[in-house]
Design an enzyme around this catalytic site. Structure first.
Site, PDB file in Angstrom:
ATOM      1  N   HIS A  94      -5.400   1.590  20.895  1.00 34.65           N
ATOM      2  CA  HIS A  94      -5.366   0.863  19.624  1.00 34.65           C
ATOM      3  C   HIS A  94      -6.234  -0.391  19.760  1.00 34.65           C
ATOM      4  O   HIS A  94      -6.268  -1.021  20.815  1.00 34.65           O
ATOM      5  CB  HIS A  94      -3.915   0.481  19.292  1.00 34.65           C
ATOM      6  CG  HIS A  94      -3.763  -0.037  17.908  1.00 34.65           C
ATOM      7  ND1 HIS A  94      -4.085  -1.333  17.578  1.00 34.65           N
ATOM      8  CD2 HIS A  94      -3.367   0.562  16.763  1.00 34.65           C
ATOM      9  CE1 HIS A  94      -3.873  -1.506  16.278  1.00 34.65           C
ATOM     10  NE2 HIS A  94      -3.445  -0.362  15.758  1.00 34.65           N
ATOM     11  N   GLU A 166     -10.185   4.150  13.379  1.00 36.05           N
ATOM     12  CA  GLU A 166      -9.496   2.893  13.108  1.00 36.05           C
ATOM     13  C   GLU A 166     -10.509   1.742  13.160  1.00 36.05           C
ATOM     14  O   GLU A 166     -10.692   1.092  14.196  1.00 36.05           O
ATOM     15  CB  GLU A 166      -8.428   2.737  14.219  1.00 36.05           C
ATOM     16  CG  GLU A 166      -7.432   1.659  14.023  1.00 36.05           C
ATOM     17  CD  GLU A 166      -7.155   0.930  15.334  1.00 36.05           C
ATOM     18  OE1 GLU A 166      -7.832   1.158  16.350  1.00 36.05           O
ATOM     19  OE2 GLU A 166      -6.263   0.093  15.315  1.00 36.05           O
TER      20      GLU A 166
HETATM   21  P1  PGA Z   1      -2.469  -1.696   9.147  1.00 32.95           P
HETATM   22  O1  PGA Z   1      -2.569  -1.247  10.688  1.00 32.95           O
HETATM   23  O2  PGA Z   1      -2.014  -0.490   8.386  1.00 32.95           O
HETATM   24  O3  PGA Z   1      -1.459  -2.829   9.147  1.00 32.95           O
HETATM   25  O4  PGA Z   1      -3.823  -2.143   8.736  1.00 32.95           O
HETATM   26  C1  PGA Z   1      -3.300  -0.115  10.989  1.00 32.95           C
HETATM   27  C2  PGA Z   1      -3.440   0.099  12.457  1.00 32.95           C
HETATM   28  O5  PGA Z   1      -2.642  -0.425  13.223  1.00 32.95           O
HETATM   29  O6  PGA Z   1      -4.362   0.824  12.875  1.00 32.95           O
END
Ligand code: PGA
Length: 259
Positions: A94, A166
């Protein structure tokens, strides 16, 4: 059509009592559905109490991280064997771990191998930052990360993992701060990820691998995002902490998977 996956990343929120209460609220709102798997990723300390309370496989449990060695003198770490049996999935790479905990691609590759070795399905997050996007480097960054992160896995192992696009410039922007990725930007990145995987590991792997999108997914955008070609679901951060909103996202996904 492959099964859709909605992964809730609760990040560093909820004590065990708060987590089990949130779980109860979700359980009364979300109808089990064979075509949509809902994965809840709480902090480590909440995993066991939640796992004990989930009935009829209504939800799967995921961890937010794991260590790459299975046992030993590593104060504070949690390993694959400790999670296996409870966590079906684990988020790896992540952007918050890459940025705040200096996780390199080498560490991420070892964590992916540990997850696969312990039969936990990794959800590998890859994405570019804003400067990289503005400089037209998105594809290079995605390809470099994929190549370096997947290096310890074989093609058949890669086919069973989950990839999440992401872009970190679009994380936690749903509250009106920062940019929100547009459907065409997401579609282009997902197509590129599938193509790169096909080139490295064969067409079948590129087609079959599940690819999610994560970054400010909320109940306002989920319907639009669900139309994106090649997208198999979401990684939801902030919106997953609100049980009404998260249940609406899951419901949208269940409706879309019937169409
Ligand atoms: P978020 O987080 O939905 O708060 O933008 C997304 C993520 O952790 O990839």
């Amino acid at each position: 059509m492959s099964k859709k996956l909605i992964v809730a990343n609760w990040k560093m929120h909820f004590s065990p009592s708060q987590a089990t209460k949130h779980l109860q609220r979700l359980a009364t709102r979300i109808k089990p559905n064979k075509k949509v798997e809902v994965v809840l990723c709480p902090p480590f300390i909440d995993i066991q109490p939640m796992w004990q309370r989930i009935k009829n496989n209504q939800f799967s449990i995921g961890a937010q991280d794991l260590f790459y060695i299975d046992e030993g003198k590593y104060t504070g770490e949690v390993s694959g064997p400790m999670l296996s049996g409870m966590a079906k999935y684990v988020i790896i790479g992540h952007s918050e771990r890459r940025i705040h905990f200096n996780e390199t691609d080498e560490i991420i590759a070892r964590k992916l191998a540990a997850a696969v070795r312990n039969e936990i399905i990794p959800v590998l997050c890859v994405g570019e930052n804003l400067i990289e996007r503005q400089e037209g480097e998105t594809n290079r960054v995605l390809a470099d990360k994929l190549f370096a992160d997947l290096i310890m896995l074989t093609g058949p192992e890669i086919e069973k993992i989950v990839i999440c696009y992401e872009p970190n410039w679009s994380i936690s922007s749903g509250d009106g701060h920062g940019d929100i990725a547009k459907p065409d930007q997401i579609a282009t990145a997902i197509a590129f990820l599938r193509r790169s995987i096909a080139e490295l590991y064969g067409k079948q792997v590129g087609t079959n691998i599940q690819v999610l999108y994560g970054g400010s997914v909320n109940a306002d955008f989920s319907k639009t995002y669900l139309k994106i070609k090649g997208l198999d679901g979401f990684l939801v951060g902030g919106a997953s902490l609100n049980y009404e909103e998260f249940s609406r996202i899951v419901a949208d996904c269940q409706v879309a998977s019937k169409q």
